[in-house]
Design a protein around this motif. Structure first.
Motif, PDB file in Angstrom:
ATOM      1  N   ARG A 128       0.883  -1.159  -0.078  1.00 35.74           N
ATOM      2  CA  ARG A 128       0.129  -0.067  -0.093  1.00 35.74           C
ATOM      3  C   ARG A 128       0.786   1.396   0.082  1.00 35.74           C
ATOM      4  N   ASP A 129       0.408   2.227  -0.699  1.00 35.49           N
ATOM      5  CA  ASP A 129       1.107   3.496  -0.603  1.00 35.49           C
ATOM      6  C   ASP A 129       0.773   4.326   0.611  1.00 35.49           C
ATOM      7  N   PRO A 130       1.341   5.503   0.931  1.00 33.57           N
ATOM      8  CA  PRO A 130       1.098   6.008   2.303  1.00 33.57           C
ATOM      9  C   PRO A 130      -0.385   6.513   2.548  1.00 33.57           C
ATOM     10  N   ALA A 131      -1.006   6.503   1.352  1.00 28.78           N
ATOM     11  CA  ALA A 131      -2.882   6.908   1.661  1.00 28.78           C
ATOM     12  C   ALA A 131      -3.410   5.591   1.945  1.00 28.78           C
ATOM     13  N   GLY A 132      -2.948   4.487   1.932  1.00 31.42           N
ATOM     14  CA  GLY A 132      -3.666   3.199   2.343  1.00 31.42           C
ATOM     15  C   GLY A 132      -4.118   2.539   0.906  1.00 31.42           C
ATOM     16  N   ARG A 133      -3.853   3.242  -0.436  1.00 33.72           N
ATOM     17  CA  ARG A 133      -4.368   2.381  -1.462  1.00 33.72           C
ATOM     18  C   ARG A 133      -3.287   1.248  -1.864  1.00 33.72           C
ATOM     19  N   ILE A 134      -3.935   0.036  -2.259  1.00 35.29           N
ATOM     20  CA  ILE A 134      -3.129  -0.904  -2.789  1.00 35.29           C
ATOM     21  C   ILE A 134      -2.249  -0.680  -4.296  1.00 35.29           C
TER      22      ILE A 134
END
Length: 284
Positions: A223-229
């Motif tokens: 995941r990226d820092p925003a929580g997106r996979i």
């Protein structure tokens, strides 16, 4: 048979078993290993992209010592054949100690020894710490994983010895078949206790820090820092298939070791009996 007759036949049987297991692994397991390596490379690229966006420099990579062809074909082949020979020599020691003490044909004794070896040295440890393909497992846990698997192997052997001693102790009172049942139950119970006492791989510090408690070593979605996979987790079907083929390769290895050696032992024993009968006829 004398030990000098058992050892070369056991080594030959181990080499044949290792060769067949290698062919099986080459056809079925190697494509899965390559798929796991491809996943690891793609995930690494995704992680580097995230690090670059965060201003983190990628780590330096070392040179490739062996190509995938060498590793996947010749490396696995040499490893499995040599492993088969080594297991054959260990098999020869146990077989030599048991022959004459167990009233069964050589073929049956060979299968019993091979079955016990598979159960204690691979199947039972596999239930607690199953085989993993590349990309599954932290580099930081390699030492811990190896130590835990070794403890499981040694513990399984000790448990088998205890189970055999228990069966022998009660055989005079309950009979041979009931004693075998008692020994089997003893092994199952003690092996279960051992598995419960030893930690799971998910409890290792590096895995807890990365995935959280009780998850294991299978890579989760990135995941990226925003929580997106940004990259999927490891394919569970690939993991299941790899473990299934790894287990099947060991079944082939131990099964063929017992079958091939049993056939060679029966042939040698039959020839020895024929020679003895011929000598008795000449003396008469």
């Amino acid at each position: 048979m004398h030990a000098k007759d058992v050892i070369p036949r056991a080594a030959l049987a181990g080499a044949v078993a290792g060769l067949v297991s290698w062919v099986f692994a080459l056809l079925f397991a190697e494509p899965l290993i390559q798929a796991a390596i491809d996943y690891e490379a793609d995930r690494g690229a995704a992680e580097e992209a995230l690090d670059a966006a965060a201003g983190i420099a990628p780590p330096a990579e070392g040179p490739e010592v062996f190509t995938r062809t060498v590793q996947g074909v010749f490396g696995i082949g040499a490893g499995m054949v040599l492993t088969g020979i080594a297991l054959g020599l260990l098999f020869a020691v146990v077989y030599t100690l048991l022959q004459g003490r167990v009233a069964v044909r050589p073929r049956v004794l060979a299968l019993l020894v091979a079955g016990a070896g598979f159960l204690t040295l691979y199947a039972t440890p596999f239930l607690k710490y199953p085989a993993n393909p590349p990309a599954v497992g932290h580099d930081e846990t390699i030492g811990d994983r190896s130590a835990l698997f070794l403890v499981m192997v040694v513990g399984s052997v000790v448990v088998l010895v205890v189970a055999v001693l228990v069966a022998r102790a009660v055989r005079a009172r309950v009979g041979t078949w009931n004693a075998a049942l008692v020994g089997g139950l003893t092994y199952v119970v003690l092996a279960g206790v051992l598995m419960a006492v030893l930690p799971s791989l998910g409890e290792l510090a590096a895995n807890v820090a990365t995935y959280g408690p009780a998850v294991g070593e299978t890579p989760q979605p990135l995941r990226d820092p925003a929580g997106r996979i940004v990259f999927p987790g490891f394919d569970p079907d690939l993991l299941y298939s790899f473990r299934l083929y790894a287990l099947t390769a060991q079944v082939l290895l131990w099964g063929l070791l017992g079958l091939v050696f049993g056939a060679l032992a029966e042939r040698a024993t039959g020839r020895s009996d024929a020679d003895a009968a011929e000598r008795e006829a000449v003396e008469v």
